[in-house]
Design a protein around this motif. Sequence first.
Motif, PDB file in Angstrom:
ATOM      1  N   ARG A 142      65.962 -29.135   0.274  1.00 56.47           N
ATOM      2  CA  ARG A 142      67.400 -29.345   0.503  1.00 56.47           C
ATOM      3  C   ARG A 142      67.911 -30.513  -0.323  1.00 56.47           C
ATOM      4  NH1 ARG A 142      70.371 -25.892   1.012  1.00 56.47           N
ATOM      5  NH2 ARG A 142      71.909 -27.135   2.119  1.00 56.47           N
ATOM      6  N   THR A 144      66.873 -31.313  -3.207  1.00 55.88           N
ATOM      7  CA  THR A 144      67.017 -30.753  -4.555  1.00 55.88           C
ATOM      8  C   THR A 144      68.279 -29.907  -4.659  1.00 55.88           C
ATOM      9  OG1 THR A 144      64.609 -30.719  -4.786  1.00 55.88           O
ATOM     10  CG2 THR A 144      65.878 -29.330  -6.291  1.00 55.88           C
ATOM     11  N   LEU A 145      68.456 -29.007  -3.684  1.00 59.91           N
ATOM     12  CA  LEU A 145      69.576 -28.054  -3.769  1.00 59.91           C
ATOM     13  C   LEU A 145      70.928 -28.726  -3.569  1.00 59.91           C
ATOM     14  CD1 LEU A 145      67.869 -25.069  -1.929  1.00 59.91           C
ATOM     15  CD2 LEU A 145      68.551 -25.131  -4.342  1.00 59.91           C
ATOM     16  N   HIS A 166      67.461 -34.429 -11.604  1.00 60.23           N
ATOM     17  CA  HIS A 166      67.141 -34.457 -10.172  1.00 60.23           C
ATOM     18  C   HIS A 166      66.572 -35.821  -9.779  1.00 60.23           C
ATOM     19  CE1 HIS A 166      67.970 -30.341  -8.822  1.00 60.23           C
ATOM     20  NE2 HIS A 166      67.630 -29.946 -10.036  1.00 60.23           N
ATOM     21  N   LEU A 182      62.362 -28.012  -7.165  1.00 60.89           N
ATOM     22  CA  LEU A 182      62.410 -26.959  -6.147  1.00 60.89           C
ATOM     23  C   LEU A 182      61.072 -26.224  -6.080  1.00 60.89           C
ATOM     24  CD1 LEU A 182      64.291 -25.758  -4.040  1.00 60.89           C
ATOM     25  CD2 LEU A 182      65.014 -24.074  -5.744  1.00 60.89           C
ATOM     26  N   ASN A 204      69.788 -25.289  -9.873  1.00 64.35           N
ATOM     27  CA  ASN A 204      70.164 -24.891  -8.504  1.00 64.35           C
ATOM     28  C   ASN A 204      71.007 -23.620  -8.446  1.00 64.35           C
ATOM     29  OD1 ASN A 204      68.789 -27.034  -7.376  1.00 64.35           O
ATOM     30  ND2 ASN A 204      70.589 -28.371  -7.276  1.00 64.35           N
ATOM     31  N   ARG A 205      71.022 -22.843  -9.537  1.00 62.51           N
ATOM     32  CA  ARG A 205      71.752 -21.568  -9.528  1.00 62.51           C
ATOM     33  C   ARG A 205      70.716 -20.454  -9.358  1.00 62.51           C
ATOM     34  NH1 ARG A 205      74.336 -22.226 -15.145  1.00 62.51           N
ATOM     35  NH2 ARG A 205      74.954 -20.056 -14.783  1.00 62.51           N
ATOM     36  N   VAL A 206      70.003 -20.521  -8.231  1.00 59.59           N
ATOM     37  CA  VAL A 206      68.808 -19.699  -8.041  1.00 59.59           C
ATOM     38  C   VAL A 206      69.153 -18.209  -7.961  1.00 59.59           C
ATOM     39  CG1 VAL A 206      66.785 -19.330  -6.574  1.00 59.59           C
ATOM     40  CG2 VAL A 206      67.683 -21.640  -6.883  1.00 59.59           C
ATOM     41  N   GLU A 255      59.226 -21.585 -11.574  1.00 62.20           N
ATOM     42  CA  GLU A 255      60.630 -21.298 -11.248  1.00 62.20           C
ATOM     43  C   GLU A 255      60.843 -19.799 -11.000  1.00 62.20           C
ATOM     44  OE1 GLU A 255      60.134 -24.033 -13.341  1.00 62.20           O
ATOM     45  OE2 GLU A 255      60.926 -25.091 -11.601  1.00 62.20           O
TER      46      GLU A 255
END
Lengths: 235, 235
Positions: free
Chosen positions: A24, A26-27, A37, B16, B171-173, B201
């Motif tokens: 979280r 990270t996001l 980051h 992530l 974060n644009r997963v 990733e």
Amino acid sequence: MTETRMLGVLGGMGPLAGATFMARLTLLTPAARDQEHIPAVLWSDPRVPDRTAARLAGGEDPLPWLVRGIRGLEAAGCGAIAIPCNTAHGWFDAMQAATPLPILHIVEAAADELGRLGLAAGPVGLLATKGTLAMRLYQDRLEGRGYRCLVPPEAEMDEAVMPAIERVKANRVAEAYAPLAEAAMRLVERGARGVVLGCTEIPLGIAAGPALPFPVADTIDALARAALAWARPAG
Amino acid sequence: MTETRMLGVLGGMGPLAGATFMARLTLLTPAARDQEHIPAVLWSDPRVPDRTAARLAGGEDPLPWLVRGIRGLEAAGCGAIAIPCNTAHGWFDAMQAATPLPILHIVEAAADELGRLGLAAGPVGLLATKGTLAMRLYQDRLEGRGYRCLVPPEAEMDEAVMPAIERVKANRVAEAYAPLAEAAMRLVERGARGVVLGCTEIPLGIAAGPALPFPVADTIDALARAALAWARPAG
């Protein structure tokens, strides 16, 4: 190597909550590539003795284990400490006395999150461990800010909330949803305008099912936002 | 405090993937309560210079940053190191030479995962960074075990796979799913019996959509299983 401040995370309580905190964090970080980051070290030691058992049943004192983790984070060069475990905050003063690093307080972060959700005062529900409730970690701080805390009755704590928290720690996350969602709903039926998920296992269980139809303060996200504010102060 | 072996995790590449590795390690561990989970320290330093850029475009050498993290994990008392970043394994020999701690090799873990999936040999697809492909991290090791590696054509690497990996890091997963799923499907259409998600990733992007209808070797899970085997040797 430019020196920026590393965040220290005293986790493992439980380990899935610590891992989710890192995800979280990270996001929630505005970043376009790895290097934007936030550097962090997660000390994930699940062997820390159970916090509720220590407080309510004469179990082993977790403090030496908590301080050992803090020493590890100090040695790693961290500049502040976040602890994604609410009940561990019952030892906050002793931990803060043991380190020069600032420790971000999860209950202050949760109170800020309530404000962010538009709940400025009034009745709020509180789902937490029996240890957190008995130590009044939330009640005293939130009542000082004008909230009134509603908590589940003792029987529901024993039969629904605590077993659900234990299921998350045992990797039976999906089975934790129903009892936690029902306990939260009952607090709203009693007048709560929102519910604080005041144990970091609880948002993991709640995330395993449909979103709740009322505001919830997720203490993993709340602490991640506080950590972000420390790592990237505005202005 | 009983001494058990702590796992060191050199993460942050990207952050992530490191967090997800910690979550998967937890969820794959047979445990009924916190204290039965595996102690670990995650060194999440996303500032490590980009591995593909270092190998293919004369970018900054990541090795000093990698060794710095290894020193931190040594100081924390870790007994072995897992690195949830495939491309960083291009520096495996130099890292292993820099530490007495065993480093678990993600490509060996991925090969074991292929066996676990029932793919003993033959054609397999390989999705990875351009750096990992250029260093032949997978091709040489898998071909030594009787596999034949199929990789996307250069244009598809540039237009689909690398941009998808960058989206996860930004974060644009969810936006990474379609290009990765299509690239995997094309490898299967060319004869691959399964696909190795050879960049940490990639399983994050693939998890954001429907499951793929063919075997995939998730290198986050593969490395978590190898770490579990180290932490809890059978017998």
